[in-house]
Design a protein around this motif. Sequence first.
Motif, short mmCIF file in Angstrom:
data_model
loop_
_atom_site.label_atom_id
_atom_site.label_comp_id
_atom_site.label_asym_id
_atom_site.label_seq_id
_atom_site.Cartn_x
_atom_site.Cartn_y
_atom_site.Cartn_z
N TRP A 137 43.93 59.14 55.98
CA TRP A 137 44.00 58.04 55.01
C TRP A 137 42.58 57.53 54.77
CZ3 TRP A 137 47.66 53.24 56.07
CH2 TRP A 137 47.52 52.30 55.05
N ILE A 138 42.23 57.39 53.50
CA ILE A 138 40.94 56.78 53.14
C ILE A 138 41.21 55.63 52.18
CG2 ILE A 138 40.48 58.28 51.16
CD1 ILE A 138 37.50 58.25 52.07
N ARG A 139 40.46 54.54 52.32
CA ARG A 139 40.67 53.37 51.46
C ARG A 139 39.37 52.97 50.76
NH1 ARG A 139 40.45 48.19 55.30
NH2 ARG A 139 39.26 49.04 57.02
N LEU A 140 39.49 51.95 49.92
CA LEU A 140 38.37 51.42 49.12
C LEU A 140 37.82 52.47 48.15
CD1 LEU A 140 36.37 49.17 51.63
CD2 LEU A 140 38.21 48.56 50.08
N ILE A 141 38.72 53.29 47.61
CA ILE A 141 38.37 54.22 46.55
C ILE A 141 38.54 53.47 45.22
CG2 ILE A 141 38.96 56.38 45.43
CD1 ILE A 141 37.70 56.72 48.18
N GLU A 142 37.44 53.33 44.49
CA GLU A 142 37.44 52.42 43.34
C GLU A 142 37.53 53.11 41.98
OE1 GLU A 142 37.68 49.18 43.94
OE2 GLU A 142 37.62 49.65 46.08
N ASP A 143 37.39 54.44 41.91
CA ASP A 143 37.42 55.11 40.61
C ASP A 143 37.98 56.52 40.76
OD1 ASP A 143 35.08 56.94 41.23
OD2 ASP A 143 34.09 54.99 41.37
N GLU A 144 38.26 57.13 39.62
CA GLU A 144 38.89 58.45 39.62
C GLU A 144 37.98 59.54 40.19
OE1 GLU A 144 41.86 59.29 39.00
OE2 GLU A 144 42.68 57.45 38.14
N THR A 145 36.67 59.41 39.95
CA THR A 145 35.73 60.41 40.48
C THR A 145 35.77 60.44 42.01
OG1 THR A 145 34.27 60.07 38.58
CG2 THR A 145 33.31 61.15 40.52
N SER A 146 35.73 59.23 42.61
CA SER A 146 35.79 59.14 44.08
C SER A 146 37.12 59.66 44.60
CB SER A 146 35.59 57.68 44.52
OG SER A 146 34.32 57.20 44.11
N ALA A 147 38.20 59.35 43.86
CA ALA A 147 39.53 59.83 44.26
C ALA A 147 39.59 61.36 44.22
CB ALA A 147 40.59 59.23 43.36
N SER A 148 38.96 61.95 43.21
CA SER A 148 38.95 63.42 43.10
C SER A 148 38.22 64.06 44.26
CB SER A 148 38.29 63.83 41.78
OG SER A 148 39.02 63.35 40.67
N ILE A 149 37.12 63.44 44.68
CA ILE A 149 36.36 63.96 45.83
C ILE A 149 37.23 63.94 47.09
CG2 ILE A 149 34.37 63.56 47.34
CD1 ILE A 149 32.92 62.39 44.88
N TYR A 188 33.34 55.14 54.46
CA TYR A 188 33.50 56.47 53.85
C TYR A 188 34.08 56.36 52.44
CZ TYR A 188 32.35 58.39 58.36
OH TYR A 188 31.69 58.71 59.52
N GLY A 189 34.91 55.34 52.22
CA GLY A 189 35.41 55.11 50.87
C GLY A 189 34.33 54.57 49.96
N LYS A 190 33.51 53.66 50.50
CA LYS A 190 32.46 53.05 49.69
C LYS A 190 31.37 54.06 49.32
CE LYS A 190 32.98 48.47 51.83
NZ LYS A 190 32.31 47.47 52.72
N LYS A 191 31.08 54.99 50.23
CA LYS A 191 29.95 55.91 50.02
C LYS A 191 30.38 57.36 49.88
CE LYS A 191 26.85 52.88 52.64
NZ LYS A 191 25.90 52.77 53.76
N ILE A 192 31.58 57.56 49.37
CA ILE A 192 32.13 58.92 49.32
C ILE A 192 31.34 59.83 48.36
CG2 ILE A 192 33.81 58.50 47.48
CD1 ILE A 192 35.77 60.24 49.20
N ARG A 193 30.60 59.26 47.43
CA ARG A 193 29.80 60.09 46.51
C ARG A 193 28.52 60.62 47.18
NH1 ARG A 193 30.07 57.92 40.32
NH2 ARG A 193 32.27 57.34 40.28
N ASP A 194 28.18 60.04 48.31
CA ASP A 194 27.02 60.50 49.07
C ASP A 194 27.39 61.82 49.77
OD1 ASP A 194 25.09 60.96 51.13
OD2 ASP A 194 24.57 58.84 51.13
N LYS A 195 26.60 62.86 49.53
CA LYS A 195 26.93 64.19 50.05
C LYS A 195 27.00 64.21 51.58
CE LYS A 195 27.86 68.49 49.13
NZ LYS A 195 29.09 68.85 48.38
N ARG A 196 26.16 63.45 52.22
CA ARG A 196 26.17 63.42 53.69
C ARG A 196 27.49 62.83 54.19
NH1 ARG A 196 21.17 63.83 56.21
NH2 ARG A 196 21.78 62.38 57.85
#
Length: 460
Positions: A428-440, A400-408
Motif C-alpha cells: 500500500w502506498i499513500r499520498l499519491i496526488e496525480d495520475e502520473t504518480s499513480a501510474s508509476i 515514497y508517495g511524495k517523492k515517487i517521481r524521484d528515480k532513486r
Amino acid sequence: MYTEKIERIQRFKLALRMGIPIFLLAGVLLFSLLTQYLEKVPVNFIIIIVGLLAVSVYFQFYLIYQGFNERVTDTITHTFTPSYLKKLFNKHKKDTTQTLILYSIDNISDINERLGMKNGDQLLYNVSTLIDTFFQSKGMKKLILSHYKGGNFIILLDGEQSDNRLLFDLFSTKIGDSKIEGVEIKSSGAVIDTKISNDFDKLVDRLFELQFESQKRHQIIEDDKTNLNELENSILEALSAKCFSIMGQKIVYKDSDIIDVSVKLIDKNGKFIHQKRYLPIITRLGFRARYELIKIEYILEKIRVHPEYLYAITIAAEVLRDYQFQLQVESLVSDAKKCQMIIIIEEKEYFSNIKRFDYILQNYRELGIKIALDGLGNNHTSQLYMKDLHVDMIRFDSSYGKKIRDKRYQNFLEGLNLTAKKMGLKTWIRLIEDETSASIAQEIGVDIISGNFSAKIASI
C-alpha cells in the motif's frame, strides 16, 4: 526498598559521626565550667542543661540528615538536578515570564555503546561546559542549567520566548551536529515560555513533543501558543463526551474498497484538535486504550451499515498488546458478527518479546481483522516486524508517495515491494496526488494506491 533502607542507615551513620564529637565537646566544656565556678550545682539545673544539649544535638542530626534529601547538582555534569530546577522554576514563576530551552544530544546511546559509559559521561560534562560558556559570553553569569535525563539539558531563562529565541538559534547553529573533543554528536532542541502554562511538568512534556516534531521534519518547530491547561481540559472533555470528527478517504481496491479512517477530537467550541496534540496527552494520562476502543466501536457501527467496505484505522501497538484490551475487542467483534477492519500499526522501538506479539496479532486475525505494518522504508522497526510478524499487508512510508517521481525512490520502492510480495503481503502506498504518480506506482506493482488523485478526505 532495600537500597533505600541502606541509604537511610548510611545517612544516619554520617550524621552520628558528625554530631557525637560536638555533643562530647559541649559536655566536657559545660562540665569543666560548672565544676570550676560553682561549688554545688542544683540537680534541676543539670537536667535542664542536659535536656537543652540533647535537643540541640537532635536538631543538628535532623538538619544533617534532611540535607541529604535535596541534591542540588548532578554528579555527572555538575549542573542542577531536575528536582532542583523545578524548585527554582516554581520559586520565580509568579514573578515574571520564563523561557525553557531543551537541548539534546540525540545519539548519546550510540556514543555510550561505541565509546563506553565513561566517555559518554565525559561528553555530557563537556556539553554542559560548552552551554555554560556560551551563555556566559552573552552576559548570563548565573545560568540555570539542568541535566534532565539521558542526553537532555534544560536551560531556564528570564523573559519571553521571543526575547530568547535568537540566543537559542545562535547556540544551535554554533554547536549543531558537530564534534566535541573528537566525538561526533547529533543534536536537537525546542524552546517555549510560561505564557502557555505555569505547570513545570506540562511545559517539559511539551518541549519533548516539539523536539520530536523537529527531529521528524528536520527543522525547528514553533509552539502554537495554546494554553496547556486549557488544552488538556478540552481533550478530556471531548474524550469523555466522545466528540470526534471521523473522516475517511475511499480507496478503490479489487477485493473490497477501503476507507482509510482519520480521527480528530472536537472541543466545546467546535474546533478540531489534531492527533499530534492530543495523542501525547491522553497517552500520558492513561486514556489511550479507552480512546482506541471508542474508535473500534465506531468503526464496527459503520460496518453494520456498510459491510461492503474495509475500514482501515491506526491503533497503538502497545494497546494491542494489552490483554484486557484484546478481550474487549473480542467482545465487540463477536457482537458485530462481521469485522471488515484493517488495523495499522507502527512503532519506533522494536518490541523484544516478538513471539508473544505475533501470538497476540494472530488472535486479532482470527477475528477477521487484517493487520498492516506502517512506515516501511523509514525506520528499521517496520522492516524487522515484516520479517518477524505474520501480517496481511504493509504500507510504505509517506515519503515514497511524495517523492515517487524521484528515480532513486522508485528503485528503492521497487525493491521493498518485491520483498513484500515474495513474503505474500499486499502493499500500500499513500499520498499519491496525480495520475502520473499513480501510474508509476502501478508499474512497480503496488496493490493499494491512495491519495487525492482518486478521492478526497470526507466525513463518514
